[in-house]
Design a protein around this motif. Sequence first.
Motif, PDB file in Angstrom:
ATOM      1  N   ASP A  74      34.206  41.380  39.129  1.00 22.83           N
ATOM      2  CA  ASP A  74      33.963  41.672  37.712  1.00 22.83           C
ATOM      3  C   ASP A  74      35.192  42.290  37.055  1.00 22.83           C
ATOM      4  OD1 ASP A  74      31.397  40.700  37.869  1.00 22.83           O
ATOM      5  OD2 ASP A  74      30.432  42.668  37.975  1.00 22.83           O
ATOM      6  N   MET A  75      35.991  43.010  37.842  1.00 24.18           N
ATOM      7  CA  MET A  75      37.207  43.628  37.309  1.00 24.18           C
ATOM      8  C   MET A  75      38.392  42.654  37.316  1.00 24.18           C
ATOM      9  SD  MET A  75      37.127  47.528  38.755  1.00 24.18           S
ATOM     10  CE  MET A  75      37.234  47.065  40.459  1.00 24.18           C
ATOM     11  N   GLY A  76      38.185  41.449  37.848  1.00 21.70           N
ATOM     12  CA  GLY A  76      39.257  40.458  37.856  1.00 21.70           C
ATOM     13  C   GLY A  76      39.994  40.342  39.171  1.00 21.70           C
ATOM     14  N   LEU A  77      39.543  41.052  40.189  1.00 22.10           N
ATOM     15  CA  LEU A  77      40.193  40.986  41.503  1.00 22.10           C
ATOM     16  C   LEU A  77      39.565  39.863  42.310  1.00 22.10           C
ATOM     17  CD1 LEU A  77      40.344  44.793  42.297  1.00 22.10           C
ATOM     18  CD2 LEU A  77      42.200  43.345  41.483  1.00 22.10           C
ATOM     19  N   ARG A  78      40.305  38.769  42.457  1.00 22.60           N
ATOM     20  CA  ARG A  78      39.834  37.605  43.201  1.00 22.60           C
ATOM     21  C   ARG A  78      40.968  37.059  44.051  1.00 22.60           C
ATOM     22  NH1 ARG A  78      37.813  37.088  38.085  1.00 22.60           N
ATOM     23  NH2 ARG A  78      35.559  36.936  37.919  1.00 22.60           N
ATOM     24  N   VAL A  79      40.616  36.356  45.101  1.00 19.41           N
ATOM     25  CA  VAL A  79      41.623  35.698  45.931  1.00 19.41           C
ATOM     26  C   VAL A  79      42.439  34.752  45.044  1.00 19.41           C
ATOM     27  CG1 VAL A  79      41.975  34.092  47.853  1.00 19.41           C
ATOM     28  CG2 VAL A  79      40.260  35.903  48.044  1.00 19.41           C
ATOM     29  N   GLY A  80      43.749  34.826  45.169  1.00 17.58           N
ATOM     30  CA  GLY A  80      44.655  33.997  44.380  1.00 17.58           C
ATOM     31  C   GLY A  80      45.245  34.690  43.166  1.00 17.58           C
ATOM     32  N   LYS A  81      44.653  35.796  42.736  1.00 16.45           N
ATOM     33  CA  LYS A  81      45.158  36.540  41.576  1.00 16.45           C
ATOM     34  C   LYS A  81      46.421  37.303  41.942  1.00 16.45           C
ATOM     35  CE  LYS A  81      42.306  36.230  38.022  1.00 16.45           C
ATOM     36  NZ  LYS A  81      42.717  35.978  36.657  1.00 16.45           N
ATOM     37  N   VAL A  82      47.346  37.372  41.002  1.00 15.90           N
ATOM     38  CA  VAL A  82      48.557  38.169  41.171  1.00 15.90           C
ATOM     39  C   VAL A  82      48.338  39.499  40.466  1.00 15.90           C
ATOM     40  CG1 VAL A  82      51.017  38.324  40.633  1.00 15.90           C
ATOM     41  CG2 VAL A  82      50.030  36.143  41.365  1.00 15.90           C
ATOM     42  N   ILE A  83      48.642  40.584  41.166  1.00 14.35           N
ATOM     43  CA  ILE A  83      48.482  41.927  40.612  1.00 14.35           C
ATOM     44  C   ILE A  83      49.826  42.646  40.642  1.00 14.35           C
ATOM     45  CG2 ILE A  83      46.041  42.079  41.268  1.00 14.35           C
ATOM     46  CD1 ILE A  83      48.533  44.107  43.199  1.00 14.35           C
ATOM     47  N   GLU A  84      49.935  43.676  39.820  1.00  9.91           N
ATOM     48  CA  GLU A  84      51.116  44.543  39.836  1.00  9.91           C
ATOM     49  C   GLU A  84      50.645  45.981  39.981  1.00  9.91           C
ATOM     50  OE1 GLU A  84      54.864  45.988  37.029  1.00  9.91           O
ATOM     51  OE2 GLU A  84      53.644  44.282  36.406  1.00  9.91           O
ATOM     52  N   MET A  85      51.265  46.718  40.901  1.00 15.03           N
ATOM     53  CA  MET A  85      50.918  48.126  41.105  1.00 15.03           C
ATOM     54  C   MET A  85      51.576  48.955  40.010  1.00 15.03           C
ATOM     55  SD  MET A  85      49.321  50.388  42.890  1.00 15.03           S
ATOM     56  CE  MET A  85      48.875  49.534  44.399  1.00 15.03           C
ATOM     57  N   LEU A  86      50.775  49.646  39.220  1.00 11.48           N
ATOM     58  CA  LEU A  86      51.299  50.490  38.147  1.00 11.48           C
ATOM     59  C   LEU A  86      51.443  51.939  38.580  1.00 11.48           C
ATOM     60  CD1 LEU A  86      49.317  49.051  35.105  1.00 11.48           C
ATOM     61  CD2 LEU A  86      51.646  48.507  35.840  1.00 11.48           C
ATOM     62  N   ILE A  97      41.389  45.178  50.416  1.00 12.35           N
ATOM     63  CA  ILE A  97      41.935  43.995  49.739  1.00 12.35           C
ATOM     64  C   ILE A  97      43.311  43.709  50.324  1.00 12.35           C
ATOM     65  CG2 ILE A  97      42.650  43.021  47.542  1.00 12.35           C
ATOM     66  CD1 ILE A  97      40.563  44.906  46.221  1.00 12.35           C
ATOM     67  N   MET A  98      43.441  42.572  50.999  1.00  9.90           N
ATOM     68  CA  MET A  98      44.694  42.198  51.638  1.00  9.90           C
ATOM     69  C   MET A  98      45.528  41.359  50.665  1.00  9.90           C
ATOM     70  SD  MET A  98      44.224  43.758  54.391  1.00  9.90           S
ATOM     71  CE  MET A  98      45.589  43.227  55.403  1.00  9.90           C
ATOM     72  N   VAL A  99      46.822  41.686  50.592  1.00 11.73           N
ATOM     73  CA  VAL A  99      47.709  41.010  49.645  1.00 11.73           C
ATOM     74  C   VAL A  99      48.977  40.536  50.352  1.00 11.73           C
ATOM     75  CG1 VAL A  99      46.877  42.360  47.677  1.00 11.73           C
ATOM     76  CG2 VAL A  99      48.833  43.189  48.977  1.00 11.73           C
ATOM     77  N   ARG A 100      49.654  39.592  49.686  1.00 11.94           N
ATOM     78  CA  ARG A 100      50.968  39.124  50.119  1.00 11.94           C
ATOM     79  C   ARG A 100      51.952  39.481  49.024  1.00 11.94           C
ATOM     80  NH1 ARG A 100      50.099  33.791  50.096  1.00 11.94           N
ATOM     81  NH2 ARG A 100      49.026  33.968  52.085  1.00 11.94           N
ATOM     82  N   ARG A 101      52.964  40.271  49.385  1.00 15.76           N
ATOM     83  CA  ARG A 101      53.961  40.716  48.401  1.00 15.76           C
ATOM     84  C   ARG A 101      54.724  39.521  47.819  1.00 15.76           C
ATOM     85  NH1 ARG A 101      53.940  45.093  52.152  1.00 15.76           N
ATOM     86  NH2 ARG A 101      53.744  47.092  51.083  1.00 15.76           N
ATOM     87  N   ILE A 102      55.065  39.650  46.539  1.00 15.48           N
ATOM     88  CA  ILE A 102      55.840  38.623  45.829  1.00 15.48           C
ATOM     89  C   ILE A 102      57.159  39.249  45.419  1.00 15.48           C
ATOM     90  CG2 ILE A 102      55.934  37.181  43.769  1.00 15.48           C
ATOM     91  CD1 ILE A 102      52.884  37.144  43.806  1.00 15.48           C
ATOM     92  N   GLU A 103      58.238  38.550  45.627  1.00 19.43           N
ATOM     93  CA  GLU A 103      59.579  39.057  45.258  1.00 19.43           C
ATOM     94  C   GLU A 103      59.824  38.831  43.786  1.00 19.43           C
ATOM     95  OE1 GLU A 103      62.317  39.925  47.530  1.00 19.43           O
ATOM     96  OE2 GLU A 103      60.936  40.055  49.202  1.00 19.43           O
ATOM     97  N   GLU A 150      49.989  38.873  45.642  1.00 20.88           N
ATOM     98  CA  GLU A 150      48.881  37.945  45.458  1.00 20.88           C
ATOM     99  C   GLU A 150      47.759  38.352  46.399  1.00 20.88           C
ATOM    100  OE1 GLU A 150      47.786  33.234  46.144  1.00 20.88           O
ATOM    101  OE2 GLU A 150      49.825  33.932  46.499  1.00 20.88           O
ATOM    102  N   ILE A 151      46.545  38.379  45.896  1.00 20.71           N
ATOM    103  CA  ILE A 151      45.381  38.706  46.728  1.00 20.71           C
ATOM    104  C   ILE A 151      45.091  37.514  47.628  1.00 20.71           C
ATOM    105  CG2 ILE A 151      42.913  39.261  46.750  1.00 20.71           C
ATOM    106  CD1 ILE A 151      43.361  40.634  44.016  1.00 20.71           C
ATOM    107  N   VAL A 152      45.028  37.763  48.950  1.00 20.41           N
ATOM    108  CA  VAL A 152      44.780  36.676  49.895  1.00 20.41           C
ATOM    109  C   VAL A 152      43.444  36.820  50.632  1.00 20.41           C
ATOM    110  CG1 VAL A 152      47.196  36.080  50.229  1.00 20.41           C
ATOM    111  CG2 VAL A 152      46.173  37.789  51.692  1.00 20.41           C
ATOM    112  N   GLU A 153      42.882  38.023  50.654  1.00 18.26           N
ATOM    113  CA  GLU A 153      41.621  38.227  51.370  1.00 18.26           C
ATOM    114  C   GLU A 153      40.976  39.525  50.901  1.00 18.26           C
ATOM    115  OE1 GLU A 153      41.295  37.393  55.796  1.00 18.26           O
ATOM    116  OE2 GLU A 153      41.323  39.584  55.745  1.00 18.26           O
ATOM    117  N   MET A 154      39.648  39.505  50.838  1.00 18.08           N
ATOM    118  CA  MET A 154      38.895  40.709  50.493  1.00 18.08           C
ATOM    119  C   MET A 154      37.881  40.924  51.602  1.00 18.08           C
ATOM    120  SD  MET A 154      38.512  39.926  46.428  1.00 18.08           S
ATOM    121  CE  MET A 154      37.912  41.527  45.954  1.00 18.08           C
TER     122      MET A 154
END
Length: 83
Positions: free
Chosen positions: A38-50, A77-83, A14-18
């Motif tokens: 514009d690309m959809g990267l916002r605080v609170g969004k969940v991303i997956e590394m492809l 872009i700082m993130v918090r890993r999700i299990e 989850e994105i926590v800080e930019m």
Amino acid sequence: MAPLGLLSKGEKAEIVEMKTQRGYFHGKSKNELCHAEDMGLRVGKVIEMLNNEGRGPILLKVDESRIAIGRSMAMKIMVRRIE
């Protein structure tokens, strides 16, 4: 928290800080923030590394879209890993 650029393939977070090198996005760097949003990267969004192998851009899944971003932006872009 960890930079997005350090995630491994398949990890979700989850994105926590930019931020910029000078702190939070501000001034000239606001254009970078707008581009990321514009690309959809916002605080609170969940991303997956492809793909985060080798050099060059990394590939992410945001919502149902795949996007490529540069490594320098990914390290701001700082993130918090999700299990």
